[in-house]
Design a protein around this motif. Sequence first.
Motif, short mmCIF file in Angstrom:
data_model
loop_
_atom_site.label_atom_id
_atom_site.label_comp_id
_atom_site.label_asym_id
_atom_site.label_seq_id
_atom_site.Cartn_x
_atom_site.Cartn_y
_atom_site.Cartn_z
N LEU A 57 0.80 -1.21 0.00
CA LEU A 57 0.00 0.00 0.00
C LEU A 57 0.84 1.27 0.00
N GLY A 58 2.15 1.12 0.13
CA GLY A 58 3.04 2.27 0.12
C GLY A 58 3.04 3.05 1.43
N ILE A 59 2.64 2.41 2.52
CA ILE A 59 2.63 3.06 3.83
C ILE A 59 3.98 2.83 4.48
N ASP A 60 4.63 3.91 4.87
CA ASP A 60 5.98 3.83 5.43
C ASP A 60 5.92 3.53 6.92
N ASP A 61 6.45 2.39 7.31
CA ASP A 61 6.57 2.00 8.71
C ASP A 61 7.94 1.36 8.88
N PRO A 62 9.00 2.18 8.96
CA PRO A 62 10.36 1.65 8.89
C PRO A 62 10.75 0.71 10.02
N VAL A 63 10.17 0.85 11.19
CA VAL A 63 10.56 -0.02 12.29
C VAL A 63 9.49 -1.06 12.63
N GLY A 64 8.42 -1.14 11.88
CA GLY A 64 7.41 -2.18 12.07
C GLY A 64 6.55 -2.03 13.30
N VAL A 65 6.25 -0.81 13.68
CA VAL A 65 5.44 -0.58 14.87
C VAL A 65 3.99 -1.03 14.67
N LEU A 66 3.42 -0.74 13.53
CA LEU A 66 2.02 -1.09 13.29
C LEU A 66 1.77 -2.60 13.28
N PRO A 67 2.55 -3.38 12.55
CA PRO A 67 2.30 -4.82 12.57
C PRO A 67 2.46 -5.43 13.97
N VAL A 68 3.48 -5.00 14.68
CA VAL A 68 3.75 -5.58 15.99
C VAL A 68 2.71 -5.17 17.02
N HIS A 69 2.50 -3.88 17.18
CA HIS A 69 1.66 -3.40 18.27
C HIS A 69 0.18 -3.32 17.93
N LEU A 70 -0.16 -2.94 16.72
CA LEU A 70 -1.58 -2.86 16.37
C LEU A 70 -2.15 -4.26 16.15
N ILE A 71 -1.57 -5.01 15.24
CA ILE A 71 -2.10 -6.33 14.92
C ILE A 71 -1.84 -7.32 16.06
N GLY A 72 -0.61 -7.33 16.57
CA GLY A 72 -0.32 -8.20 17.72
C GLY A 72 -1.16 -7.85 18.94
N GLY A 73 -1.40 -6.57 19.15
CA GLY A 73 -2.22 -6.13 20.28
C GLY A 73 -3.68 -6.50 20.14
N ILE A 74 -4.22 -6.35 18.94
CA ILE A 74 -5.62 -6.73 18.72
C ILE A 74 -5.77 -8.24 18.93
N TRP A 75 -4.89 -9.02 18.34
CA TRP A 75 -4.94 -10.47 18.51
C TRP A 75 -4.73 -10.84 19.98
N GLY A 76 -3.77 -10.18 20.62
CA GLY A 76 -3.49 -10.45 22.03
C GLY A 76 -4.63 -10.10 22.96
N THR A 77 -5.49 -9.18 22.56
CA THR A 77 -6.66 -8.84 23.35
C THR A 77 -7.71 -9.95 23.27
N LEU A 78 -7.81 -10.60 22.13
CA LEU A 78 -8.78 -11.67 21.94
C LEU A 78 -8.34 -13.00 22.55
N VAL A 79 -7.04 -13.21 22.62
CA VAL A 79 -6.50 -14.50 23.04
C VAL A 79 -6.95 -14.97 24.43
N PRO A 80 -6.90 -14.16 25.47
CA PRO A 80 -7.31 -14.68 26.79
C PRO A 80 -8.75 -15.18 26.81
N GLY A 81 -9.63 -14.53 26.09
CA GLY A 81 -11.01 -14.98 26.05
C GLY A 81 -11.20 -16.27 25.27
N LEU A 82 -10.32 -16.53 24.32
CA LEU A 82 -10.44 -17.72 23.49
C LEU A 82 -9.70 -18.93 24.06
N PHE A 83 -8.53 -18.71 24.64
CA PHE A 83 -7.66 -19.82 25.00
C PHE A 83 -7.25 -19.89 26.46
N SER A 84 -7.92 -19.17 27.33
CA SER A 84 -7.52 -19.22 28.74
C SER A 84 -7.82 -20.59 29.33
N LYS A 85 -6.99 -20.98 30.26
CA LYS A 85 -7.13 -22.28 30.92
C LYS A 85 -7.99 -22.08 32.17
N PRO A 86 -9.12 -22.78 32.29
CA PRO A 86 -10.05 -22.55 33.40
C PRO A 86 -9.40 -22.61 34.78
#
Length: 122
Positions: free
Chosen positions: A80-109
């Motif tokens: 898309l031509g979006i400049d993210d030289p240090v990869g902040v968006l993939p790590v923190h935005l996408i990883g953070g969104i996924w990481g927010t969903l994970v405890p609800g999906l895979f937590s051990k009772p």
Amino acid sequence: GHVAFVTIIGGSFGCCVGTAVGCIWTKKKILRPNDIATSLLAGLVSVTGGAHVLSGGGAAFSGSVGGVLAITFARLLVRLGIDDPVGVLPVHLIGGIWGTLVPGLFSKPMLCAGIVDIRAGL
């Protein structure tokens, strides 16, 4: 002990799986340092929010998916031509969104006892 174990597992699996997928997607089938760093950090971010309620298997799956999602999103940003030289968006935005969903999906009772009064995970 447990939180450190889960965090290490998530980061390790995120790095291995994300880097392997990134290597497969390159034309020359080479390891790219930015793929390694992005997938490692995304794996860590993916498990950090729920490290106290995840099992080792849940951490491995969560980190793996987080690493692959981050690599995928990083490639999308380049296209898309979006400049993210240090990869902040993939790590923190996408990883953070996924990481927010994970405890609800895979937590051990057993690990959720006393935290909330609902059944944990799927």
